[in-house]
Design a protein around this motif. Structure first.
Motif, PDB file in Angstrom:
ATOM      1  N   TYR A 211      63.324  57.760  46.073  1.00  0.00           N
ATOM      2  CA  TYR A 211      64.355  56.951  44.901  1.00  0.00           C
ATOM      3  C   TYR A 211      65.049  57.673  43.867  1.00  0.00           C
ATOM      4  N   GLN A 212      66.293  57.499  43.813  1.00  0.00           N
ATOM      5  CA  GLN A 212      67.089  57.982  42.734  1.00  0.00           C
ATOM      6  C   GLN A 212      67.258  57.134  41.295  1.00  0.00           C
ATOM      7  N   PRO A 213      66.618  57.499  40.377  1.00  0.00           N
ATOM      8  CA  PRO A 213      66.365  56.599  39.257  1.00  0.00           C
ATOM      9  C   PRO A 213      67.893  56.338  38.514  1.00  0.00           C
ATOM     10  N   VAL A 214      68.333  55.378  37.833  1.00  0.00           N
ATOM     11  CA  VAL A 214      69.295  55.176  36.867  1.00  0.00           C
ATOM     12  C   VAL A 214      68.929  55.135  35.488  1.00  0.00           C
ATOM     13  N   ASP A 215      69.606  55.419  34.729  1.00  0.00           N
ATOM     14  CA  ASP A 215      69.403  55.631  33.254  1.00  0.00           C
ATOM     15  C   ASP A 215      69.246  53.932  32.720  1.00  0.00           C
ATOM     16  N   LEU A 216      68.444  53.620  31.769  1.00  0.00           N
ATOM     17  CA  LEU A 216      68.458  52.656  31.303  1.00  0.00           C
ATOM     18  C   LEU A 216      68.442  52.784  29.746  1.00  0.00           C
ATOM     19  N   PHE A 217      69.141  51.830  29.040  1.00  0.00           N
ATOM     20  CA  PHE A 217      69.193  51.985  27.692  1.00  0.00           C
ATOM     21  C   PHE A 217      68.685  50.510  27.158  1.00  0.00           C
ATOM     22  N   ASN A 218      67.499  50.500  26.445  1.00  0.00           N
ATOM     23  CA  ASN A 218      67.202  49.220  25.977  1.00  0.00           C
ATOM     24  C   ASN A 218      67.186  48.083  26.980  1.00  0.00           C
ATOM     25  N   GLY A 219      66.712  48.350  28.223  1.00  0.00           N
ATOM     26  CA  GLY A 219      66.497  47.580  29.187  1.00  0.00           C
ATOM     27  C   GLY A 219      67.816  47.209  30.077  1.00  0.00           C
ATOM     28  N   ARG A 220      68.990  47.710  29.765  1.00  0.00           N
ATOM     29  CA  ARG A 220      70.372  47.435  30.244  1.00  0.00           C
ATOM     30  C   ARG A 220      70.771  48.717  30.997  1.00  0.00           C
TER      31      ARG A 220
END
Length: 223
Positions: free
Chosen positions: A105-114
């Motif tokens: 799986y390729q993750p995505v960046d999350l910022f404060n849950g968004r």
């Protein structure tokens, strides 16, 4: 015989042409029953097995998947990179050594849950994970079946943790899981093999390339 055990437990000895499977299990109390059923479903599969697993360390489940592959069953396994970071306990390399395609799986960046493309300096950053523990059977006991829940196929999950797993062959439920797997896990989030990533995780990049398997480049995420 795990297949007979699973048939008896899931189908209740019914002879209906379209049996309904809608069961749930709790571990550690029902660990033995659940393990027998899961291995039985894998052993009975004749066409295709998809698995999205955060972690895999259980030897019995691993061997059942390898045996299914040797029988000619198409196997697709999606894992999270965090599940590979457990050294000798991970069984992913055992699957890979049998030329079973491994997708990461390729993750995505999350910022404060968004999910955001850019962040301010004040926002903290972390990455998403693939936290599923799911098996999707195409032609097994009861037809197409999904096994999912909170349980990783690990010793701790079977014998120590409080976990719950459901087993269902409801067509809508199975179809939704197949769409999610193909669109969100195996499709969009997978990329071509990158040798240095395979080496980082102790996998044989050359063998993976020969089988056409894809191994996501985590290092190039965001480029």
């Amino acid at each position: 015989n795990c297949v007979q055990f699973a048939q008896h437990y899931l189908l209740k000895d019914t002879f209906l042409s379209n049996p309904i499977i809608d069961s749930f299990f709790f571990t550690p109390d029902e660990a033995y029953i659940l393990k027998q059923i899961l291995v039985g479903l894998i052993d009975a599969e004749t066409t295709m097995l998809k698995a999205a697993l955060f972690r895999l360390t259980d030897s019995d489940i691993t061997q059942a998947i390898i045996d299914a592959h040797k029988r000619g069953v198409t196997i697709e396994v999606v894992v999270d990179s965090g599940g590979l970071d457990i050294g000798q306990y991970s069984k992913i390399s055992a699957l890979e050594s049998q030329n079973i395609p491994i997708f990461v799986y390729q993750p995505v960046d999350l910022f404060n849950g968004r999910v955001k493309k850019k962040r301010s300096k004040k926002e903290s950053s972390y990455q998403s994970i693939m936290h599923h523990k799911t098996f999707i059977f195409t032609d097994s006991i009861g037809g197409s079946v999904v096994v999912c829940g909170s349980l990783n196929p690990t010793y701790a999950a079977f014998h120590g943790n409080e976990e719950m797993v459901i087993v269902r062959n409801n067509k809508v439920f199975v179809d939704q899981w197949n769409k999610h797997f193909d669109r969100d896990l195996r499709g969009q989030l997978l990329g071509p093999l990158h040798a240095f990533d395979a080496h980082d995780f102790g996998l044989d990049a050359q063998r993976l390339a020969q089988t056409g398997a894809k191994f996501i480049s985590l290092h190039q995420h965001g480029n």
